[in-house]
Write an enzyme that holds these catalytic residues in place. Sequence first.
Site, PDB file in Angstrom:
ATOM      1  N   ASP A 111      13.141 -10.838   1.707  1.00  0.00           N
ATOM      2  CA  ASP A 111      12.369 -10.056   2.669  1.00  0.00           C
ATOM      3  C   ASP A 111      12.345 -10.725   4.045  1.00  0.00           C
ATOM      4  O   ASP A 111      12.582 -11.934   4.194  1.00  0.00           O
ATOM      5  CB  ASP A 111      10.925  -9.903   2.198  1.00  0.00           C
ATOM      6  N   ASP A 112      12.000  -9.898   5.027  1.00  0.00           N
ATOM      7  CA  ASP A 112      11.630 -10.331   6.389  1.00  0.00           C
ATOM      8  C   ASP A 112      12.803 -10.696   7.294  1.00  0.00           C
ATOM      9  O   ASP A 112      12.590 -11.130   8.428  1.00  0.00           O
ATOM     10  CB  ASP A 112      10.653 -11.513   6.364  1.00  0.00           C
ATOM     11  N   HIS A 142      12.203  -2.619   5.100  1.00  0.00           N
ATOM     12  CA  HIS A 142      10.979  -3.405   4.996  1.00  0.00           C
ATOM     13  C   HIS A 142      10.022  -3.052   6.142  1.00  0.00           C
ATOM     14  O   HIS A 142       9.260  -3.908   6.596  1.00  0.00           O
ATOM     15  CB  HIS A 142      11.331  -4.895   5.027  1.00  0.00           C
ATOM     16  N   HIS A 192       6.827  -4.727  10.060  1.00  0.00           N
ATOM     17  CA  HIS A 192       6.167  -5.488   8.998  1.00  0.00           C
ATOM     18  C   HIS A 192       4.689  -5.133   8.896  1.00  0.00           C
ATOM     19  O   HIS A 192       3.817  -5.987   8.706  1.00  0.00           O
ATOM     20  CB  HIS A 192       6.329  -6.994   9.226  1.00  0.00           C
ATOM     21  N   HIS A 194      12.297 -14.905   0.441  1.00  0.00           N
ATOM     22  CA  HIS A 194      12.329 -14.562   1.867  1.00  0.00           C
ATOM     23  C   HIS A 194      13.470 -15.286   2.570  1.00  0.00           C
ATOM     24  O   HIS A 194      13.730 -16.467   2.291  1.00  0.00           O
ATOM     25  CB  HIS A 194      11.012 -14.938   2.548  1.00  0.00           C
TER      26      HIS A 194
END
Length: 708
Positions: free
Chosen positions: A81-82, A132, A136, A233
């Site tokens: 993620d991210d 995603h 965020h 991540h």
Amino acid sequence: MARPSPRAHWVLLSLTVVALLALLLLDLFVVKRVGQGEAPVAGPADHVPEALHAGGPLIGTDGDRLVSRAAPERTVVLTFDDGPDPRWTPQVLDVLRRHGVKATFFVTGVAAAQHPDLLERVVAEGHEVGLHTFTHVDLGQVGEARTSLELDQTRLALAGAVGRVSTLVRPPYSATPDALDNDDLAGVERVVASGHLVLLSDLDTEDWRNPGADAIAAAAMPQDDKGAVVLMHDGGGDRSQTVAALDLLLPKLKEQGRQFRTASDALGLDPPQEAGAVERSAGVAVSLAVRAAGFTTDLMDWLVVVSAVLALLRAVLLLATTGIHARRKPGRHARPLRPQPVTVIVPAYNEEAGIEATLRTILASTADVRVIVVDDGSTDRTSEVVRSLGLPRVVLIRQPNAGKAAALNTGLRHCETELVVMVDGDTVLEPDTVAELVRPFADPGVGAVSGNAKVGNRTGLLGRWQHIEYVIGFNLDRRMYDVMECMPTVPGAVGGFRLSALREVGGVPEDTLAEDTDLTMALERAGWAVTYQESARAWTEAPASLGQLWRQRYRWCYGTLQAMWKHRGALFDRGLGGRLGRRGLPYLALYQVVLPVLAPAIDVFAVLSLFTDPGRGAWAWFGFLVLQLVPAVIAFRLDRESLRPLWAVLLQPVVYRQLMYLVVIQSIVTAIAGARLPWQKLKRTGTAALAAPEPLLEDPVTTPIRRP
């Protein structure tokens, strides 16, 4: 050929400012806020169906309700993620490639737009990309419209980067199905209702806590033969432990015979689809906007630093040269100036209101003066007033309207003295002004002398602002120019000249709107020194409204640009002309052109920073204010002026400074477009003597002059 009207360029200027503001807002309030929200605290979960709590990580709908699905046995779906992150994503990809493992990357729209090259590598190496959200955001805390916007913009960023779109979503701040609460459920329902699928995780490594590579690897190890979606991540912080954990984890999983597959492959989903031409184009536009916003903000950061440094350097230079100038002895010239007559030329166009005060104070001079009034086609009673006064030593010449420069040249043709003083038709002189103004001509190398023009109508906020500007400009800037021997302007309000020098350069130039600046530069390039005499005070009438101020400064600025361009060859001159070219012109270009053009953007950025970083923004604002206030106090002390008007400095950034910046910008746009400006004549009210010393109002020739 007709030239475009300057007014037409306001559209371009307005669009530029709006675009700049939009980019700054996009970066400061969207891009820079990505991931800055606090992780939500788990709330009640009484509305979450038990089937979801106990189900698999993939959540969709069967048309009536939410359903879930788990990964096949002994299958590992690695998810990150991210990202993409320019530092950590490449390292993660390197480890995956080294071990021959495919993974799924859930990217934020902002990061995807900023780093499309990284997404291209992700896809090229066989990995899958999911959504995603764009910023965020916690989807459980926003409504349907925001959810749709977040997902749509992320899809576009993905389409612009790799030409593909995905329906697979990983909500920010999500973890495993059993951690779902009521807010999470609402967010999942909105995502699924929009046609997307939600992928949570079976194993949350919590690598964002940086617990150590061993702990991350241990948290990612399945405890049985069930399939597992592993949450890690590749962005959002320091991911060095995640990279190290991968090198520990992957060999162990392979030893256990685990299979590594992407989410769509493992869960039987359709792979990401090719994006259409419209989506790709829109995605490219989104990516360009995000990157342009980031570049603009970075540029503004640098410009603020550069502006601060330049402002500090200017303050130091002004104060240093002012100290040198103030220590000079008044009688520094080679020999005293022998008494001789002086001709005062007064160009007049519609000066009915103030011409009487001007003439009476000139004739009250302690010097031997003759006066030539050139009525340049006035449409009021200027000539009638001059004739009716019947003053001795005053000659009136009338001519058709041809402009101030032409009027001055007419006066010069009738001049019979070597020393000439030029004053505007609204200027009020002190008794010693002319004598003080011509005193530097004792030096035979001096061709012109700048007097000290002061604002007479200084009441009201606008008057105070101009009063402050004049005092600083004449008592600091001109002292600096005098010390550096590169005086760019002898003001039209009060200036002294040597007639032979004027004739050498062909008189007053008539091809620019700032004839005083043009003439001064021509004299210096011809080898004549130009100096400043602070004791030669004259009181002038400043514009009484913002509209008049705009017209006056627009003409001044545009004319100064004309003069600078006309005399650009001074950069290669020697002697005094070279000093003008290599000292005066760069200073003018930097502090009167470049920085004013950039200043509105810097002010906008500073105001926005008060919302994003209030402490830093306030200190920056205070620092710039000090850099204005300190020189102002010194200038007022040198000119023996009261400090009381300086409170208006605090309000200058609100209106006055912005107006001056816009004048410069409009002048530059006009010059580039090749538009021609007419002479901007101000309406006079005869208020130049309002702040003048009382003795100026007692006329020794005939009757007293009354204050307006």
